[in-house]
Design an enzyme around this catalytic site. Structure first.
Site, PDB file in Angstrom:
ATOM      1  N   ASP A 120     -23.070 -37.575  -8.997  1.00  0.00           N
ATOM      2  CA  ASP A 120     -24.274 -37.106  -9.622  1.00  0.00           C
ATOM      3  C   ASP A 120     -25.655 -37.845  -9.493  1.00  0.00           C
ATOM      4  O   ASP A 120     -26.521 -36.950  -8.821  1.00  0.00           O
ATOM      5  CB  ASP A 120     -23.786 -36.888 -11.105  1.00  0.00           C
ATOM      6  CG  ASP A 120     -22.567 -36.361 -11.314  1.00  0.00           C
ATOM      7  OD1 ASP A 120     -21.746 -36.067 -10.578  1.00  0.00           O
ATOM      8  OD2 ASP A 120     -22.526 -35.830 -12.491  1.00  0.00           O
ATOM      9  N   SER A 471     -22.996 -31.231 -18.234  1.00  0.00           N
ATOM     10  CA  SER A 471     -22.354 -31.727 -16.895  1.00  0.00           C
ATOM     11  C   SER A 471     -22.336 -30.550 -16.279  1.00  0.00           C
ATOM     12  O   SER A 471     -22.331 -29.406 -16.704  1.00  0.00           O
ATOM     13  CB  SER A 471     -20.949 -32.100 -17.217  1.00  0.00           C
ATOM     14  OG  SER A 471     -20.142 -32.034 -15.936  1.00  0.00           O
TER      15      SER A 471
END
Length: 557
Positions: A120, A471
């Site tokens: 990420d 997310s």
């Protein structure tokens, strides 16, 4: 060469002495010095294999006539950091990574760089550092994880486990079922197998022009991934020779193309936050409204988990990002800027020309999209004057419009307890506030509460809004990045339980049934916001961080 600053001339004898101590020979001083920025760490499954992967790249650099020097950055696993105070460190880690890359490149005057991210925050952190250093750079990610396969043959991924927690709490999944998900969902190393933030960013690196074709979809430890690594090691020497730098490639046209592919594939909402941060580093003034304009032109063509049944391995088999680009390009010449150069030495046009869509279920034709508008949207209204972000690709038709009472929680932890404790009812609009860049601080991801909502059977009955973020694994009517945030006294701070919130994804609006004067009068009587975090790093981050609508970058002024 740039590295001559540390290796040429009599006054650099001490520098050369130190370099010899690292193993350099006399011949090495005439070669380009290439940094290899590796994000290998043992605790992140997307990165655990990168130490060996880096050796492939260093060998290719050495064979191509360069001298590789490897260094490491930190990496936070968002799944492991999820649901506790550790998630407050996730987004701030992006800034530390950017600072680390800039520091290493400037301190040692490298001629070029190969970046090895995967998960990420590491991808955008390295891109930001590369844009600051602005030396020839190529990105080669570690590759995606295979989807898990349960004993019954059904595919699963990390989000299956998070949603399984909600199903367990609701009584629709037993101990054995949850344990089975836990054991089979993540079968190998690599970035999690759906189109979550990591894989979204790795795919978009191809479009940005900083990575080779199939960087975003070739699986970890596959033959093709290793071939890409070797090619990246060879190509960096050509980029150095031609002096092609990141700021030559990351332009407004490139960012437009990034969002065109992003909305076509329904990528993570975090891509908006990170791409705006790229624009900040590149000096590009890019408005949120522009994303909506692109989504109006580019249809939603691919539903990868969590929005659909497919995984990254299926997108790769269907032709990968080059094939998706090819399908998007069929909308006409005014949609993509195909004559842009990339680190591959080829233009997007030449890459697209060789691409082929091999599965029109995974990548739909433009005549039969999932929706005529792209899979991301920016909402505006009296609750989000500076915008909010939603992955419309993950919103069911039943939730395209939703009107309901606010059910307010002052933190993610409070919300998670409330959801699992049965305090959220069908029709509610769950509000999680004081989780923005300053308020959290660190803009926690909300995968635990959103997954709990879905797992408890409320995914098509409840909306959620937050000044935090989600997310890439989140699906449902979940709106994040609400700006201004509560800590900055945005309208979300004025909400009270029971206020009626109106959400219209088609109109791209987010409003509360309150007058402007009522909102302002409520805000006026709120006590000053006080940051309760004890961490010196997070206190410093909260002091300097800017709003989500500008990419949540740090303002040093």
């Amino acid at each position: 060469m740039r590295s001559d600053q540390i290796k040429k001339g009599f006054e650099r004898a001490p520098h050369r002495a130190l370099l010899r101590a690292t193993g350099l020979t006399e011949e090495d001083f005439s070669k380009p010095f290439i940094a290899v920025a590796n994000s290998y760490v043992d605790i992140v499954p997307g990165h655990v294999h990168l130490q060996a992967f880096g050796k492939l790249i260093k060998k290719a650099i050495r064979d191509a006539g360069g001298v590789p020097f490897e260094f490491n950055t930190i990496a936070v696993d968002d799944g492991i950091a999820m649901g506790h105070v550790g998630m407050k460190y996730s987004l701030p880690s992006r800034e530390l990574i950017a600072d680390s890359v800039e520091t290493m490149i400037e301190a040692h005057k490298f001629d070029g760089m190969v970046c090895i991210p995967n998960c990420d925050k590491i991808v955008p952190g390295m891109v930001m550092g590369a844009l600051r250093a602005n030396i020839p750079t190529i990105f080669i990610s570690g590759g995606a994880m295979k989807a898990g396969v349960l004993p019954n043959g059904k595919k699963a991924d990390l989000i299956s486990v998070f949603e399984g927690v909600g199903a367990y709490k609701a009584g629709t999944l037993n101990d054995k079922g949850l344990k089975m998900l836990e054991r089979f969902a993540c079968p190998s190393c690599g970035s999690c197998s759906g189109l979550f933030t990591a894989n979204s960013m790795n795919c978009l690196l191809e479009v940005l022009g900083l990575a080779l074709p199939y960087n975003g979809t070739a699986l970890a430890k596959s033959k093709q991934r290793n071939e890409l690594a070797a090619e990246a090691g060879r190509l960096i020497l050509k980029l150095v020779a031609k002096d092609i730098k990141p700021l030559d490639l990351v332009t407004r046209d490139a960012v437009d193309d990034v969002f065109a592919v992003d909305v076509a594939m329904g990528g993570s909402s975090n891509t908006v936050l990170h791409t705006l941060a790229f624009c900040n580093e590149a000096g590009i003034d890019y408005s949120l409204e522009r994303i909506n304009e692109i989504a109006d032109k580019v249809p939603h063509l691919s539903k990868i988990s969590p929005s659909g049944q497919w995984h990254i391995e299926d997108l790769h088999k269907a032709g990968g990002i080059p094939a998706l680009l090819k399908e998007v390009s069929r909308k006409g010449e005014n949609v993509l800027h195909l004559d842009r150069e990339t680190v591959s030495g080829k233009t997007l046009r030449s890459i697209v020309a060789k691409a082929e869509v091999k599965n029109y279920e995974v990548i739909r034709p433009i005549e039969n999209p999932h929706s005529v508008k792209g899979g991301l949207a920016i909402l505006f209204g009296n609750l989000a004057p500076e915008g909010a972000v939603v992955k419309t690709a993950g919103v069911s038709p039943a939730m395209r419009k939703h009107f309901g009472p606010a059910n307010i929680f002052e933190s993610q932890e409070e919300a998670q307890a409330g959801i699992l404790g049965g305090k959220v009812k069908a029709g509610d609009v769950v509000v999680i506030r004081y989780e923005g860049p300053k308020g959290g601080p660190g803009m926690q991801e909300m995968l635990s509460p959103t997954s709990a909502i879905v797992g408890m059977g409320l995914g098509e009955k409840v909306a959620l809004i937050t000044d935090g973020r989600f997310s890439g694994g989140t699906r449902g009517a979940c709106i994040g990045h609400v700006s201004p945030e509560a800590a900055a006294r945005g309208p979300i701070a004025a909400l009270q339980n029971g206020d009626i919130i109106e959400i219209d994804f088609d109109a791209r609006s987010l409003n509360v049934q309150l007058s402007d004067s009522e909102i302002q009068s409520r805000l006026a009587v709120l006590p000053p916001f006080e940051q309760k975090i004890q961490s010196k790093w997070l206190q410093r981050y909260a002091h300097f961080v800017t709003s989500a609508h500008t990419g949540a970058v740090l303002d040093s002024k």
